[in-house]
Scaffold this active site. Structure first.
Site, PDB file in Angstrom:
ATOM      1  N   ASN A 227       0.821  -1.207   0.000  1.00  0.00           N
ATOM      2  CA  ASN A 227       0.000   0.000   0.000  1.00  0.00           C
ATOM      3  C   ASN A 227       0.855   1.257   0.000  1.00  0.00           C
ATOM      4  OD1 ASN A 227      -2.736  -0.684  -0.160  1.00  0.00           O
ATOM      5  ND2 ASN A 227      -2.820  -1.273   1.976  1.00  0.00           N
ATOM      6  N   GLU A 262      -6.222  -7.065   5.679  1.00  0.00           N
ATOM      7  CA  GLU A 262      -5.525  -8.076   4.875  1.00  0.00           C
ATOM      8  C   GLU A 262      -5.669  -9.469   5.468  1.00  0.00           C
ATOM      9  OE1 GLU A 262      -2.295  -6.790   7.795  1.00  0.00           O
ATOM     10  OE2 GLU A 262      -4.234  -6.140   7.026  1.00  0.00           O
TER      11      GLU A 262
END
Length: 344
Positions: A227, A262
């Site tokens: 990210n 996640e």
């Protein structure tokens, strides 16, 4: 005086919580959007307690606190009521349509009784006196009543068609709302709410049938790096890739879930520990075998790996203990170097 002091104290707490929320969003590079503010303000206030606990745990362990994870928290703790209200509204509309149908059918039934009474009185008139006059009167009455019934039935038929169409549409909307409430919008997997329901149901079946039950928790390694380095769009693609891999490697009564951020979960009913470990290894190897690339430039972004913890339910333990034990195995996999499955 005491009332003013309480108001001032409450105001001070709110201002402090707002400042803390903005500071946390800035620290983790999150936009100060209404959704993010709702999550971090709630965390600063400590309510709901479960949200505060989840966020604090991730902060303590240095885990991902991306926009994607914040969206998950918002959907879990703040958007559920809106969905439930929509479901309730659709259910009430279906009930109203059914009540209208019953009313119309009742009216139609009453019309049939009136028709029957009219024919009966006409037949009685036919046998009174003599000549064709009575016969003409009876025939005219029968024609008139028949037209009434036919007209009434035509209206009823039209009403039934319209109402049937409305109910069908409402039922589709209701099914869609229920699916939305239990599905993660990004990956298409089930969400945390469905996880809780499925795990409970699987545990009940396991106890009734004395069958094995396994649970696996999966976590994308170094997801925050993806990210931070490549942006949230790449991060979302990574999440979808892992979700697709889970879907392809599970079947039957297995339940694949995006648990949050996640993290993913697999509920494996009627599955022994060695078989569950084998499935998890298949998933881990499948993920590790994929090379991430930038779709536009073709640049290789590296390989993706996951860590997995898997355990079998033990008689007498609560579902909370079952989950925690599995989560401990996941933590062990992370601590041992990631990209591995730890079972027990």
């Amino acid at each position: 005086m005491q009332s003013n002091m309480m108001v001032n104290k409450s105001r001070e707490q709110s201002v402090k919580a707002a400042e803390t929320a903005l500071a946390n969003m800035a620290e983790y590079g999150l936009d100060p959007s209404p959704r993010n503010y709702a999550v971090w303000y709630a965390f600063a206030m400590g309510e709901p307690a479960e949200l505060a606990k989840v966020l604090q745990n991730r902060m303590d362990h240095g885990r991902d606190l991306s926009q994607s994870f914040c969206d998950q928290l918002y959907n879990r703790y703040f958007s559920t009521k809106e969905t439930e209200d929509a479901i309730h509204s659709a259910s009430e509309r279906i009930q109203a349509e059914m009540e209208k149908l019953l009313t119309w059918l009742s009216e139609a039934s009453g019309g049939a009784e009136d028709f029957s009474d009219s024919i009966k009185s006409g037949l009685e008139l036919l046998f009174e006196g003599d000549g064709l006059e009575n016969l003409r009167t009876v025939m005219e009455r029968m024609v008139t009543e028949t037209k009434k019934v036919r007209s009434s039935n035509a209206r009823l038929h039209k009403r039934l068609q319209e109402s049937s169409s409305e109910i069908s549409e409402l039922r589709e909307n209701l099914a869609s709302l229920k699916k939305e409430a239990l599905t993660d919008p990004l990956t298409g997997l089930y969400n945390r709410k469905q996880f809780d329901l499925s795990l409970r149901d699987a545990a009940v079946e396991m106890l009734e049938e004395e069958a094995p039950l396994c649970l696996a928790l999966l976590d994308i390694d170094n997801f925050k790096k993806f990210n931070d380095t490549y942006g949230h769009q790449v991060g979302d693609s990574v999440l979808r890739l892992v979700a697709n891999t889970l879907s392809k490697n599970t079947k039957g009564q297995d339940t694949a879930v995006r648990y949050g951020g996640e993290e993913f979960a697999l509920i494996l009913p009627r599955t022994r520990l060695e078989d569950a470990e084998r499935v998890c290894e298949q998933i881990r190897e499948a993920v590790a075998g994929k090379v991430l690339r930038n779709r536009q430039s073709g640049e290789a972004l590296g390989r993706l790996t996951i860590s997995v913890g898997v355990s079998a339910y033990e008689q007498g333990e609560s579902l909370e203990q079952f989950f925690k034990r599995t989560d401990d195995f996941l933590y062990s996999a992370k601590k041992a170097g990631r990209n591995r499955t730890v079972a027990g």
